[in-house]
Scaffold this motif. Structure first.
Motif, PDB file in Angstrom:
ATOM      1  N   TYR A 290       4.140   4.701   9.827  1.00  0.00           N
ATOM      2  CA  TYR A 290       5.196   4.865   8.818  1.00  0.00           C
ATOM      3  C   TYR A 290       5.515   3.543   8.126  1.00  0.00           C
ATOM      4  CZ  TYR A 290       9.671   6.096   6.673  1.00  0.00           C
ATOM      5  OH  TYR A 290      10.679   6.285   5.781  1.00  0.00           O
ATOM      6  N   GLY A 291       5.561   2.447   8.893  1.00  0.00           N
ATOM      7  CA  GLY A 291       5.869   1.148   8.309  1.00  0.00           C
ATOM      8  C   GLY A 291       4.829   0.714   7.293  1.00  0.00           C
ATOM      9  N   GLN A 292       3.550   0.951   7.605  1.00  0.00           N
ATOM     10  CA  GLN A 292       2.485   0.606   6.667  1.00  0.00           C
ATOM     11  C   GLN A 292       2.540   1.488   5.425  1.00  0.00           C
ATOM     12  OE1 GLN A 292      -0.620   1.170   9.593  1.00  0.00           O
ATOM     13  NE2 GLN A 292      -1.090  -1.010   9.627  1.00  0.00           N
ATOM     14  N   ALA A 293       2.859   2.779   5.619  1.00  0.00           N
ATOM     15  CA  ALA A 293       2.976   3.684   4.479  1.00  0.00           C
ATOM     16  C   ALA A 293       4.097   3.229   3.545  1.00  0.00           C
ATOM     17  CB  ALA A 293       3.246   5.104   4.973  1.00  0.00           C
ATOM     18  N   LYS A 294       5.195   2.792   4.125  1.00  0.00           N
ATOM     19  CA  LYS A 294       6.320   2.309   3.327  1.00  0.00           C
ATOM     20  C   LYS A 294       5.921   1.068   2.530  1.00  0.00           C
ATOM     21  CE  LYS A 294      11.228   1.114   3.738  1.00  0.00           C
ATOM     22  NZ  LYS A 294      12.358   0.893   4.681  1.00  0.00           N
TER      23      LYS A 294
ATOM     24  N   TYR B  79      -0.298  24.713  10.336  1.00  0.00           N
ATOM     25  CA  TYR B  79       1.146  24.492  10.200  1.00  0.00           C
ATOM     26  C   TYR B  79       1.436  23.845   8.855  1.00  0.00           C
ATOM     27  CZ  TYR B  79       5.793  22.548  11.083  1.00  0.00           C
ATOM     28  OH  TYR B  79       7.125  22.211  10.994  1.00  0.00           O
ATOM     29  N   ASN B  80       2.486  24.322   8.188  1.00  0.00           N
ATOM     30  CA  ASN B  80       2.899  23.774   6.903  1.00  0.00           C
ATOM     31  C   ASN B  80       4.106  22.861   7.127  1.00  0.00           C
ATOM     32  OD1 ASN B  80       3.986  23.269   4.349  1.00  0.00           O
ATOM     33  ND2 ASN B  80       3.343  25.262   3.551  1.00  0.00           N
ATOM     34  N   PRO B  81       3.928  21.517   7.042  1.00  0.00           N
ATOM     35  CA  PRO B  81       5.035  20.608   7.322  1.00  0.00           C
ATOM     36  C   PRO B  81       6.094  20.603   6.228  1.00  0.00           C
ATOM     37  CG  PRO B  81       3.118  19.386   6.548  1.00  0.00           C
ATOM     38  CD  PRO B  81       2.681  20.821   6.704  1.00  0.00           C
TER      39      PRO B  81
ATOM     40  N   LYS C  55      10.864  11.187  -1.467  1.00  0.00           N
ATOM     41  CA  LYS C  55      10.231   9.987  -0.930  1.00  0.00           C
ATOM     42  C   LYS C  55       9.568  10.254   0.414  1.00  0.00           C
ATOM     43  CE  LYS C  55      11.136   5.118   0.140  1.00  0.00           C
ATOM     44  NZ  LYS C  55      12.153   4.042   0.167  1.00  0.00           N
ATOM     45  N   LEU C  56      10.211  11.063   1.258  1.00  0.00           N
ATOM     46  CA  LEU C  56       9.672  11.333   2.588  1.00  0.00           C
ATOM     47  C   LEU C  56       8.309  12.018   2.500  1.00  0.00           C
ATOM     48  CD1 LEU C  56       9.903  11.332   5.637  1.00  0.00           C
ATOM     49  CD2 LEU C  56      11.222  13.467   5.490  1.00  0.00           C
ATOM     50  N   LYS C  57       8.194  13.011   1.610  1.00  0.00           N
ATOM     51  CA  LYS C  57       6.917  13.716   1.464  1.00  0.00           C
ATOM     52  C   LYS C  57       5.833  12.776   0.943  1.00  0.00           C
ATOM     53  CE  LYS C  57       8.831  18.346   0.685  1.00  0.00           C
ATOM     54  NZ  LYS C  57       8.982  19.455  -0.293  1.00  0.00           N
ATOM     55  N   THR C  58       6.211  11.890   0.031  1.00  0.00           N
ATOM     56  CA  THR C  58       5.240  10.922  -0.489  1.00  0.00           C
ATOM     57  C   THR C  58       4.795   9.964   0.603  1.00  0.00           C
ATOM     58  OG1 THR C  58       6.263  11.069  -2.680  1.00  0.00           O
ATOM     59  CG2 THR C  58       4.841   9.179  -2.265  1.00  0.00           C
ATOM     60  N   LEU C  59       5.731   9.522   1.430  1.00  0.00           N
ATOM     61  CA  LEU C  59       5.380   8.646   2.547  1.00  0.00           C
ATOM     62  C   LEU C  59       4.468   9.357   3.546  1.00  0.00           C
ATOM     63  CD1 LEU C  59       8.787   6.848   3.188  1.00  0.00           C
ATOM     64  CD2 LEU C  59       6.665   5.769   2.432  1.00  0.00           C
ATOM     65  N   LEU C  60       4.749  10.629   3.815  1.00  0.00           N
ATOM     66  CA  LEU C  60       3.904  11.398   4.734  1.00  0.00           C
ATOM     67  C   LEU C  60       2.489  11.563   4.172  1.00  0.00           C
ATOM     68  CD1 LEU C  60       6.398  14.167   5.939  1.00  0.00           C
ATOM     69  CD2 LEU C  60       5.467  12.270   7.288  1.00  0.00           C
ATOM     70  N   PHE C  61       2.409  11.758   2.856  1.00  0.00           N
ATOM     71  CA  PHE C  61       1.098  11.852   2.221  1.00  0.00           C
ATOM     72  C   PHE C  61       0.330  10.539   2.399  1.00  0.00           C
ATOM     73  CE2 PHE C  61      -1.699  10.890  -1.309  1.00  0.00           C
ATOM     74  CZ  PHE C  61      -2.477  12.031  -1.417  1.00  0.00           C
ATOM     75  N   ILE C  62       0.980   9.413   2.120  1.00  0.00           N
ATOM     76  CA  ILE C  62       0.331   8.098   2.246  1.00  0.00           C
ATOM     77  C   ILE C  62      -0.070   7.844   3.696  1.00  0.00           C
ATOM     78  CG2 ILE C  62       0.715   5.611   2.050  1.00  0.00           C
ATOM     79  CD1 ILE C  62       2.575   6.225  -0.330  1.00  0.00           C
ATOM     80  N   LYS C  63       0.820   8.190   4.617  1.00  0.00           N
ATOM     81  CA  LYS C  63       0.548   7.994   6.047  1.00  0.00           C
ATOM     82  C   LYS C  63      -0.713   8.747   6.466  1.00  0.00           C
ATOM     83  CE  LYS C  63       2.812   8.597  10.565  1.00  0.00           C
ATOM     84  NZ  LYS C  63       1.890   9.587  11.140  1.00  0.00           N
TER      85      LYS C  63
END
Length: 330
Positions: A281-285, A172-174, A266-274
């Motif tokens: 999500y909180g830690q990624a932020k 799946y491609n998110p 920003k959302l894609k970057t957060l998903l990458f970090i997560k």
């Protein structure tokens, strides 16, 4: 490759009677017969040795012969193997943490032994998994754990909490919110090594491990290991480094990759970090707010792949060359 003991199947009794093989398996307390093995019989399916033993003492086969609970005991080595390997894995992680307590105090690493019940319910509701693999997930709960050997650069073996996210980018491609059509539909990714997936084929009902190299245009899967236990053992093989190896390693070019900002999305970057740090999500932020954030240091060729992935999501990042000494430092 050495072949480990094959998975035990509770069946093939017909062969003993000069008749076509018949396999039995249990769902709840209902037994069914089929003309070929479907799933490996498991300790988690037994209810108890006493119950299973008494059941067989009371029941007769289709030929009129009685079977005893001795057959039930044949399945135990499969789970004993997994228990022993998991114990070794936990000991290894503990030893690593004790070697560098300051580093692991800042970047905690744990391998817990009991999975969250809801996590197990979630994965078993999503997929029909081999019982042997479910047993493993119940007792393998990694937190920032990866395995590095002569065979693996950075092997991440998924726990139950990571399994769903672990399929992203394969089936799946998110980013485009689309199913990836060329992915084998019955393949479940249970681990990855720098993007190379290690999978089980859910259509088989066993734990034969398949792998393929990513980035080749097509997935060319081949059998890597005959079963789950053999695969897990491979993660524990010690890395062999000689003086010659060190000299050769010093000749390589090493880079580090830093995320310096959220970038275009920003959302894609957060998903990458997560996903990269296996955090919520909180830690990624929090990681992103503390940028610049080190996400990788190692061989130039691998760093380029990480940089390409960050570029594809529009994140701000920097790649810089580092010395071998900086590379081996924590």
């Amino acid at each position: 490759m050495l072949r480990a003991e094959r998975p035990f199947y509770f069946g093939y009794f017909g062969c003993l009677l000069g008749q076509p093989p018949v396999c039995f398996w249990m769902t709840g307390r209902h037994w069914t017969a089929t003309d070929r093995p479907q799933v490996a019989f498991s300790k988690t399916s037994l209810i108890s040795k006493e119950y299973a033993g008494e059941w067989w003492k009371k029941k007769e086969s289709h030929s009129g012969r009685k079977f005893t609970d001795k057959v039930v005991n044949r399945v135990e080595p499969v789970y004993s193997q997994i228990d022993a390997i998991l114990s070794q894995m936990r000991s290894f992680v503990q030893a690593m943490c004790e070697q560098d307590p300051d580093f692991y105090a800042k970047y905690p690493m744990q391998l817990l032994a009991e999975a969250d019940e809801q996590a197990i319910k979630s994965v078993t509701a999503t997929w029909t998994l081999p019982e042997e693999y479910v047993y493993f997930l119940q007792h393998y709960v990694p937190q920032c754990v990866s395995w590095s050997t002569d065979d693996y650069i950075n092997l991440d073996i998924y726990g139950a909490n990571d399994l769903l996210d672990g399929q992203l980018g394969y089936n799946y491609n998110p980013v485009t919110d689309e199913v990836i059509e060329d992915w084998p539909k019955s393949f479940l990714v249970i681990a990855t090594d720098e993007g190379d997936p290690y999978c089980i084929d859910l259509s088989r009902g066993d734990t034969v491990i398949y792998t393929a190299e990513h980035g080749m245009g097509v997935w060319d899967f081949a059998v890597a290991y005959d079963n789950l236990a053999e695969f897990l053992r491979s993660a524990l093989r010690p890395r062999s480094i000689t003086e010659t190896d060190v000299e050769e390693l010093e000749d390589f070019i090493y880079n580090k990759v830093m995320i310096t900002g959220a970038g275009a999305d920003k959302l894609k970057t957060l998903l990458f970090i997560k996903k990269w740090f296996k955090c919520d999500y909180g830690q990624a932020k929090a990681h992103l707010e503390a940028a610049p954030l080190l996400v990788f240091k190692g061989l130039e060729s691998v760093a380029a792949k990480v940089a390409n992935e960050l570029a594809s999501i529009g994140a701000k990042y920097e790649v810089s060359e580092i010395s071998f000494t900086e590379f081996v430092q924590r």
